[in-house]
Design an enzyme around this catalytic site. Structure first.
Site, PDB file in Angstrom:
ATOM      1  N   GLY A   1     -11.844  -4.325   5.475  1.00 44.97           N
ATOM      2  CA  GLY A   1     -10.274  -4.531   4.922  1.00 44.97           C
ATOM      3  C   GLY A   1      -9.805  -4.081   6.313  1.00 44.97           C
ATOM      4  O   GLY A   1      -8.425  -3.732   5.160  1.00 44.97           O
TER       5      GLY A   1
ATOM      6  N   GLU B   1       8.036  10.122  10.327  1.00 48.14           N
ATOM      7  CA  GLU B   1       7.296  10.856   9.910  1.00 48.14           C
ATOM      8  C   GLU B   1       5.743  10.327   9.523  1.00 48.14           C
ATOM      9  O   GLU B   1       4.576   9.984  10.782  1.00 48.14           O
ATOM     10  CB  GLU B   1       7.547  12.082   8.843  1.00 48.14           C
ATOM     11  CG  GLU B   1       5.715  12.756   8.441  1.00 48.14           C
ATOM     12  CD  GLU B   1       5.206  13.627  10.062  1.00 48.14           C
ATOM     13  OE1 GLU B   1       6.489  14.442  10.435  1.00 48.14           O
ATOM     14  OE2 GLU B   1       4.185  13.612  11.316  1.00 48.14           O
TER      15      GLU B   1
ATOM     16  N   LYS C   1       2.701   4.585  18.779  1.00 46.48           N
ATOM     17  CA  LYS C   1       3.032   5.861  17.823  1.00 46.48           C
ATOM     18  C   LYS C   1       2.942   6.366  19.221  1.00 46.48           C
ATOM     19  O   LYS C   1       3.972   7.341  19.025  1.00 46.48           O
ATOM     20  CB  LYS C   1       1.580   5.776  17.382  1.00 46.48           C
ATOM     21  CG  LYS C   1       1.333   4.771  16.182  1.00 46.48           C
ATOM     22  CD  LYS C   1       0.143   5.093  15.063  1.00 46.48           C
ATOM     23  CE  LYS C   1      -0.652   4.060  14.165  1.00 46.48           C
ATOM     24  NZ  LYS C   1      -1.661   4.282  13.981  1.00 46.48           N
TER      25      LYS C   1
ATOM     26  N   THR D   1       0.876  -0.503  -0.094  1.00 46.86           N
ATOM     27  CA  THR D   1      -0.015   0.010  -0.015  1.00 46.86           C
ATOM     28  C   THR D   1       1.255   1.798  -0.279  1.00 46.86           C
ATOM     29  O   THR D   1       0.594   2.444  -0.464  1.00 46.86           O
ATOM     30  CB  THR D   1      -1.203  -0.359   1.281  1.00 46.86           C
ATOM     31  OG1 THR D   1      -2.194  -1.266   1.336  1.00 46.86           O
ATOM     32  CG2 THR D   1      -1.842   1.042   1.270  1.00 46.86           C
ATOM     33  N   VAL D   2       1.766   1.169   0.680  1.00 42.99           N
ATOM     34  CA  VAL D   2       2.655   2.759   0.951  1.00 42.99           C
ATOM     35  C   VAL D   2       3.490   2.577  -0.232  1.00 42.99           C
ATOM     36  O   VAL D   2       3.745   3.438  -0.671  1.00 42.99           O
ATOM     37  CB  VAL D   2       3.194   3.124   2.825  1.00 42.99           C
ATOM     38  CG1 VAL D   2       3.333   4.274   2.698  1.00 42.99           C
ATOM     39  CG2 VAL D   2       2.025   2.594   3.566  1.00 42.99           C
TER      40      VAL D   2
ATOM     41  N   ILE E   1      -1.108  12.637   8.927  1.00 40.22           N
ATOM     42  CA  ILE E   1      -0.647  14.022   9.613  1.00 40.22           C
ATOM     43  C   ILE E   1       0.862  14.573  10.247  1.00 40.22           C
ATOM     44  O   ILE E   1       1.305  14.198  11.211  1.00 40.22           O
ATOM     45  CB  ILE E   1      -1.517  13.772  10.922  1.00 40.22           C
ATOM     46  CG1 ILE E   1      -2.571  13.411  10.655  1.00 40.22           C
ATOM     47  CG2 ILE E   1      -1.566  15.561  12.042  1.00 40.22           C
ATOM     48  CD1 ILE E   1      -3.766  13.411  12.063  1.00 40.22           C
TER      49      ILE E   1
ATOM     50  N   ASP F   1      -0.897  -1.003  18.199  1.00 46.35           N
ATOM     51  CA  ASP F   1      -0.302  -0.423  17.204  1.00 46.35           C
ATOM     52  C   ASP F   1      -0.229   1.043  17.825  1.00 46.35           C
ATOM     53  O   ASP F   1       0.255   1.890  17.864  1.00 46.35           O
ATOM     54  CB  ASP F   1      -1.091  -0.457  15.626  1.00 46.35           C
ATOM     55  CG  ASP F   1      -1.310  -0.086  14.818  1.00 46.35           C
ATOM     56  OD1 ASP F   1      -0.749   0.340  14.140  1.00 46.35           O
ATOM     57  OD2 ASP F   1      -1.838   1.796  14.465  1.00 46.35           O
TER      58      ASP F   1
ATOM     59  N   LYS G   1       6.119   1.937  12.765  1.00 40.84           N
ATOM     60  CA  LYS G   1       6.550   2.287  13.972  1.00 40.84           C
ATOM     61  C   LYS G   1       6.435   1.254  15.055  1.00 40.84           C
ATOM     62  O   LYS G   1       7.274   1.224  16.375  1.00 40.84           O
ATOM     63  CB  LYS G   1       4.841   2.570  14.292  1.00 40.84           C
ATOM     64  CG  LYS G   1       3.634   1.634  14.211  1.00 40.84           C
ATOM     65  CD  LYS G   1       3.050   1.918  12.836  1.00 40.84           C
ATOM     66  CE  LYS G   1       1.845   1.336  12.466  1.00 40.84           C
ATOM     67  NZ  LYS G   1       1.207   1.571  11.228  1.00 40.84           N
TER      68      LYS G   1
HETATM   69  N1  LIG Z   1      -1.191   0.977   4.941  1.00 37.35           N
HETATM   70  C1  LIG Z   1      -1.043   2.245   5.323  1.00 37.35           C
HETATM   71  O1  LIG Z   1      -2.028   2.853   5.967  1.00 37.35           O
HETATM   72  C2  LIG Z   1      -0.155   2.506   7.188  1.00 37.35           C
HETATM   73  C3  LIG Z   1       0.253   3.579   8.013  1.00 37.35           C
HETATM   74  C4  LIG Z   1       1.130   4.273   8.515  1.00 37.35           C
HETATM   75  C5  LIG Z   1       2.237   2.941   8.732  1.00 37.35           C
HETATM   76  N2  LIG Z   1       1.843   2.351   7.764  1.00 37.35           N
HETATM   77  C6  LIG Z   1       3.059   1.435   7.933  1.00 37.35           C
HETATM   78  O2  LIG Z   1       3.903   1.309   6.680  1.00 37.35           O
HETATM   79  C7  LIG Z   1       4.469   0.042   6.651  1.00 37.35           C
HETATM   80  C8  LIG Z   1       4.101  -1.106   5.233  1.00 37.35           C
HETATM   81  O3  LIG Z   1       2.411  -0.788   5.166  1.00 37.35           O
HETATM   82  P1  LIG Z   1       1.605  -1.770   4.089  1.00 37.35           P
HETATM   83  O4  LIG Z   1       0.629  -1.719   4.473  1.00 37.35           O
HETATM   84  O5  LIG Z   1       2.166  -0.737   3.042  1.00 37.35           O
HETATM   85  O6  LIG Z   1       2.009  -3.230   4.166  1.00 37.35           O
HETATM   86  P2  LIG Z   1       1.789  -4.379   2.616  1.00 37.35           P
HETATM   87  O7  LIG Z   1       1.367  -3.635   1.685  1.00 37.35           O
HETATM   88  O8  LIG Z   1       1.559  -4.996   3.409  1.00 37.35           O
HETATM   89  O9  LIG Z   1       3.249  -4.055   1.954  1.00 37.35           O
HETATM   90  C9  LIG Z   1       4.097  -4.954   2.473  1.00 37.35           C
HETATM   91  C10 LIG Z   1       5.488  -4.626   1.494  1.00 37.35           C
HETATM   92  O10 LIG Z   1       6.523  -5.369   1.766  1.00 37.35           O
HETATM   93  C11 LIG Z   1       6.745  -6.434   1.264  1.00 37.35           C
HETATM   94  N3  LIG Z   1       7.522  -7.507   1.598  1.00 37.35           N
HETATM   95  C12 LIG Z   1       7.572  -7.895   3.100  1.00 37.35           C
HETATM   96  N4  LIG Z   1       8.605  -8.896   3.787  1.00 37.35           N
HETATM   97  C13 LIG Z   1       9.733  -8.693   2.472  1.00 37.35           C
HETATM   98  C14 LIG Z   1      10.800  -8.563   2.783  1.00 37.35           C
HETATM   99  N5  LIG Z   1      11.349  -9.949   3.520  1.00 37.35           N
HETATM  100  N6  LIG Z   1      11.400  -8.419   1.204  1.00 37.35           N
HETATM  101  C15 LIG Z   1      11.272  -7.904   0.996  1.00 37.35           C
HETATM  102  N7  LIG Z   1       9.767  -7.444   0.524  1.00 37.35           N
HETATM  103  C16 LIG Z   1       9.365  -7.382   1.441  1.00 37.35           C
HETATM  104  C17 LIG Z   1       5.325  -7.123   0.221  1.00 37.35           C
HETATM  105  O11 LIG Z   1       6.314  -7.694  -0.789  1.00 37.35           O
HETATM  106  P3  LIG Z   1       5.012  -8.728  -1.526  1.00 37.35           P
HETATM  107  O12 LIG Z   1       4.014  -7.372  -1.791  1.00 37.35           O
HETATM  108  O13 LIG Z   1       5.698  -9.117  -2.879  1.00 37.35           O
HETATM  109  O14 LIG Z   1       4.515  -9.254  -0.161  1.00 37.35           O
HETATM  110  C18 LIG Z   1       4.883  -5.395   0.186  1.00 37.35           C
HETATM  111  O15 LIG Z   1       5.425  -5.249  -0.928  1.00 37.35           O
HETATM  112  C19 LIG Z   1       4.253  -1.016   7.366  1.00 37.35           C
HETATM  113  O16 LIG Z   1       5.771  -0.888   7.964  1.00 37.35           O
HETATM  114  C20 LIG Z   1       3.231  -0.316   8.289  1.00 37.35           C
HETATM  115  O17 LIG Z   1       2.606  -0.128   9.613  1.00 37.35           O
HETATM  116  C21 LIG Z   1       0.759   1.995   6.904  1.00 37.35           C
END
Ligand SMILES: NC(=O)c1ccc[n+]([C@@H]2O[C@H](COP(=O)([O-])OP(=O)(O)OC[C@H]3O[C@@H](n4cnc5c(N)ncnc54)[C@H](OP(=O)(O)O)[C@@H]3O)[C@@H](O)[C@H]2O)c1
Length: 428
Positions: A189, A131, A207, A14-15, A138, A203, A107
């Site tokens: 989701g 951030e 933070k 997602t990010v 925010i 979580d 985090k």
């Molecule tokens: N989603 C939000 O709204 C949000 C908000 C604030 C903070 N965050 C933080 O941002 C971070 C990412 O969140 P997300 O929601 O984007 O997670 P996500 O959608 O689950 O994506 C995680 C990504 O990391 C990759 N990955 C996982 N293990 C890996 C490894 N061993 N080697 C290489 N790549 C690997 C995955 O690869 P594949 O795609 O190939 O499986 C995927 O592309 C987290 O720390 C989360 O807490 C997220």
């Protein structure tokens, strides 16, 4: 400075995909604002064949995040994989050890290893920014470390888990039970793979511990955050709190007291008319109080592709401009170990209980409270349901310890039909 700033992005979920989109779609704007191009050299994820909704053919691919983090053509390692340990921590450490700057949204990793990583960054002349890890879009880290740096921060509060706020809001607005609202959030989701991270307050606790470190110049102390999730909040509490002019929120509060650092993430009552009380749905809100500035309220999207990528890019842009801030707003070596306050600042409490339908039951409850030094501010009795009478009490300020003494004494009287619910009422 016209040399490009070259990113290596690990994690294309997602990010990560959101960050790639901004770098591609806003290349001219980013270059104008920083005076240099921001480019991507390489990316990493687990599955190379997955469609990420954005072209990746221009970038080198690495299967191994550590290899990505240490590439010669990467100036900034952008860690967007998640997880407190494992590849996220290994790659972040490798990047910092190689003197590369790191931007992360993680985090969990910072709550557990923030102090060591900040020290590693400084020892290698690198910066580590986060951030996006707190309250999504925010810019609260920037507000605390930069705009409010001339204040003694007195208190930071926040609703920082959109999923919990969504569940509580749906219970209130649609009259759903906790289980129904949880199932709805799951279907949409909104829940993490391990839902306890959300509804258990973990979580949001991560933070809060990061905000406390910046606000009070202390080492991150997630282990001393008092954590309580929303699983025990019932529709009755939500209705009856509303009856008394309150809303139930999973609220994080941190403040430095003469007794030490208080950090609490727990369901609380806040006045329905306050900004926190009016925060509905998945939105986040952070309230910061400083001795000079007074109270600042920041509200916005706490998660999602655009808002979180926006926050990541804010850090990247700082680095592109040559702004080099300490991870927690001051040199890591000057952060003091946090001594946890053993007794929380007194507050009024909301108590909901069911009393057996016998003469004198209410008097016994009042005596138990009085014996523990707790006085009653307001009390309401509701119509009997089967053999028990629901009673609602709002106390004057007291400590949780005194309340626990009273609850034990009440249980011993035999007049309390079910386990009472006690929620702190936070002055906001
Ligand atoms: N989603 C939000 O709204 C949000 C908000 C604030 C903070 N965050 C933080 O941002 C971070 C990412 O969140 P997300 O929601 O984007 O997670 P996500 O959608 O689950 O994506 C995680 C990504 O990391 C990759 N990955 C996982 N293990 C890996 C490894 N061993 N080697 C290489 N790549 C690997 C995955 O690869 P594949 O795609 O190939 O499986 C995927 O592309 C987290 O720390 C989360 O807490 C997220």
């Amino acid at each position: 400075m016209t040399e490009p700033l070259r990113l290596g992005i690990a994690g294309l979920g997602t990010v990560g995909a959101g960050v790639v989109k901004i770098v591609r779609q806003k290349a001219a704007l980013l270059a104008e604002r920083t005076g240099r191009p921001v480019t991507i050299s390489a990316v990493a994820a687990r599955n190379r064949d997955k469609d990420r909704g954005v072209p990746l053919g221009d970038y080198a691919w690495e299967d191994d995040a550590v290899a990505l983090a240490t590439r010669d053509d990467v100036d900034v390692f952008v860690e967007l994989m998640g997880g407190s340990d494992g590849p996220a921590k290994a790659a972040t450490e490798a990047a910092l050890a190689a003197g590369k700057d790191v931007v992360t949204a993680n985090k969990a990793m910072l709550a557990h290893h923030g102090q060591a990583l900040a020290q590693l960054a400084e020892a290698n002349g690198a910066v580590l920014r986060f951030e996006a890890a707190v309250a999504g879009g925010i810019p609260v880290i920037k507000a605390l470390t930069e705009g409010l740096a001339g204040n003694d921060i007195t208190r930071v509060m926040g609703v920082m888990n959109g999923t919990c706020n969504y569940i509580l809001t749906r219970m209130e607005s649609a009259g759903l039970t906790y289980d129904q609202a949880f199932a709805e959030a799951d279907k949409l989701g909104y829940l993490e793979a391990d839902p306890e991270l959300d509804v258990g307050g973990i979580d949001a606790g991560h933070k809060l511990s990061l905000l406390a470190a910046i606000a009070f110049g202390t080492q991150v102390a997630f282990e001393s955050v008092e954590l309580e999730g929303i699983g025990k909040v019932s529709i009755d509490d939500i209705r009856q709190a509303a009856d008394m002019g309150y809303k139930v929120k999973l609220l994080g509060v941190c403040r430095m007291t003469g007794r030490g650092l208080e950090q609490r993430m727990a369901p609380c009552l806040v006045p329905a008319t306050s900004p926190l009380g009016q925060l509905d749905g998945g939105t986040n809100m952070v309230v910061i109080e400083g001795d000079q500035v007074g109270q600042i309220v920041m509200r916005g999207a706490g998660a999602g592709e655009g808002p979180t990528a926006s926050a990541v890019m804010g850090d990247v842009m700082d680095i592109a401009r040559g702004t080099r801030l300490s991870t927690f707003g001051q040199p890591a070596s000057s952060l003091k170990p946090a001594t946890a306050a053993q007794v929380a600042t007194p507050a009024p409490y909301y108590l909901r209980m069911c009393l057996v339908d016998k003469p004198g039951a209410l008097a016994k409850v009042a005596t138990a409270l009085g014996d523990a030094g707790i006085s009653i501010n307001r009390m309401r009795q509701y119509d009997h349901t089967d053999d028990a009478a629901p009673v609602l009490i709002v106390t004057h300020k007291t400590t949780r310890a005194a309340l626990d003494v009273a609850l034990v004494a009440m249980a011993a009287t035999g007049v309390v039909a079910r386990e009472p619910v006690a929620l702190r009422i936070e002055r906001v």
